[in-house]
Design a protein around this motif. Structure first.
Motif, PDB file in Angstrom:
ATOM      1  N   ARG A 211       0.851  -1.194   0.000  1.00  0.00           N
ATOM      2  CA  ARG A 211       0.000   0.000   0.000  1.00  0.00           C
ATOM      3  C   ARG A 211       0.883   1.239   0.000  1.00  0.00           C
ATOM      4  N   ARG A 212       0.247   2.371  -0.281  1.00  0.00           N
ATOM      5  CA  ARG A 212       0.946   3.663  -0.238  1.00  0.00           C
ATOM      6  C   ARG A 212       1.342   3.938   1.211  1.00  0.00           C
ATOM      7  N   ALA A 213       2.539   4.429   1.427  1.00  0.00           N
ATOM      8  CA  ALA A 213       3.022   4.719   2.781  1.00  0.00           C
ATOM      9  C   ALA A 213       2.297   5.920   3.367  1.00  0.00           C
ATOM     10  N   ARG A 214       2.162   5.899   4.681  1.00  0.00           N
ATOM     11  CA  ARG A 214       1.577   6.994   5.449  1.00  0.00           C
ATOM     12  C   ARG A 214       2.660   7.577   6.351  1.00  0.00           C
ATOM     13  N   PRO A 215       2.523   8.849   6.756  1.00  0.00           N
ATOM     14  CA  PRO A 215       3.542   9.432   7.637  1.00  0.00           C
ATOM     15  C   PRO A 215       3.821   8.593   8.882  1.00  0.00           C
ATOM     16  N   ALA A 216       2.820   7.922   9.427  1.00  0.00           N
ATOM     17  CA  ALA A 216       3.022   7.093  10.626  1.00  0.00           C
ATOM     18  C   ALA A 216       3.913   5.886  10.352  1.00  0.00           C
ATOM     19  N   ASP A 217       4.130   5.542   9.073  1.00  0.00           N
ATOM     20  CA  ASP A 217       4.996   4.415   8.712  1.00  0.00           C
ATOM     21  C   ASP A 217       6.477   4.786   8.774  1.00  0.00           C
TER      22      ASP A 217
ATOM     23  N   GLU B 247       9.707  10.387   6.406  1.00  0.00           N
ATOM     24  CA  GLU B 247       8.448  11.089   6.673  1.00  0.00           C
ATOM     25  C   GLU B 247       8.280  12.226   5.677  1.00  0.00           C
TER      26      GLU B 247
ATOM     27  N   ILE C 189       7.440  10.788   2.227  1.00  0.00           N
ATOM     28  CA  ILE C 189       6.062  10.308   2.132  1.00  0.00           C
ATOM     29  C   ILE C 189       5.105  11.455   1.841  1.00  0.00           C
ATOM     30  N   THR C 190       5.341  12.591   2.460  1.00  0.00           N
ATOM     31  CA  THR C 190       4.428  13.727   2.286  1.00  0.00           C
ATOM     32  C   THR C 190       4.769  14.587   1.078  1.00  0.00           C
TER      33      THR C 190
ATOM     34  N   ARG D  83       5.099  15.033  -2.548  1.00  0.00           N
ATOM     35  CA  ARG D  83       4.672  14.346  -3.776  1.00  0.00           C
ATOM     36  C   ARG D  83       5.094  15.120  -5.022  1.00  0.00           C
TER      37      ARG D  83
END
Length: 192
Positions: free
Chosen positions: A5-11, A49, A52-53, A55
């Motif tokens: 899946r697409r990564a999220r900041p919490a990852d 982080e 991920i944010t 783009r």
């Protein structure tokens, strides 16, 4: 179960930990021991982080997340764990391809299970979706897993010397042109 899946900041903390763990196994004997020992999961997490944010230039990060019976020992029931990731976007420098796969890291226990192939498919599909008609990546010449890219149809297209961790080393560029060659090489196997 293994999910891409697409990564999220919490990852980001888990991604930083995977980065450090894979470098310590893949580059033992290739990079200086003190350099590998000094790698910081927290420092890498901060960078991921932001990745991920951010783009811009079609950049994306995808993660391989495991749960249930596939999860590492000690994972609490019902929780998922990041065991690998891939990142990329439009090529950072022109010439070899339009898209660039910047990172692909997978914990050793999850290799040879099709997870790396699935991560490569996710980033290739993303690059194609943002208009990249070709893709490339750089890999250290002494990386013991460089065969993986050739097995996926990557064509060696360039070689250069870089200065890294206080030493000069070679790196190779693998190219997929057109990008459909990578998409075809990573297509799910037909069942039946």
């Amino acid at each position: 179960m293994i999910c891409i899946r697409r990564a999220r900041p919490a990852d980001a903390p888990a991604i930083g930990a995977v980065h450090v763990a894979t470098w310590r196994t893949a580059y033992a004997g290739v990079l200086p021991d003190d350099y590998l020992a000094g790698l910081s999961p927290l420092r890498h997490a901060a960078g991921y982080e932001q990745a991920i944010t951010d783009r811009h230039n079609g950049h994306a990060v995808f993660v391989a997340v495991v749960s249930g019976a596939d999860a590492p020992e000690g994972t609490p029931a019902g929780e998922a764990t990041v065991v690998g990731f891939v990142s990329g976007g439009r090529a950072r420098r022109p010439g070899l391809a339009q898209g660039e796969i910047e990172t692909l890291y997978l914990l050793e226990d999850y290799r040879e299970r099709g997870v790396g192939r699935r991560l490569m498919r996710a980033i290739a599909a993303h690059l194609a979706a943002v208009g990249c008609r070709s893709a490339m990546l750089w890999v250290l010449q002494d990386n013991p897993t460089r065969w993986f890219y050739r097995r996926l149809g990557g064509r060696p297209a360039a070689q250069e010397a870089i200065r890294f961790a206080g030493q000069t080393m070679g790196q190779l560029a693998f190219v997929w042109d057109p990008i459909e060659t990578l998409l075809a090489a990573t297509a799910p196997a037909a069942e039946g």
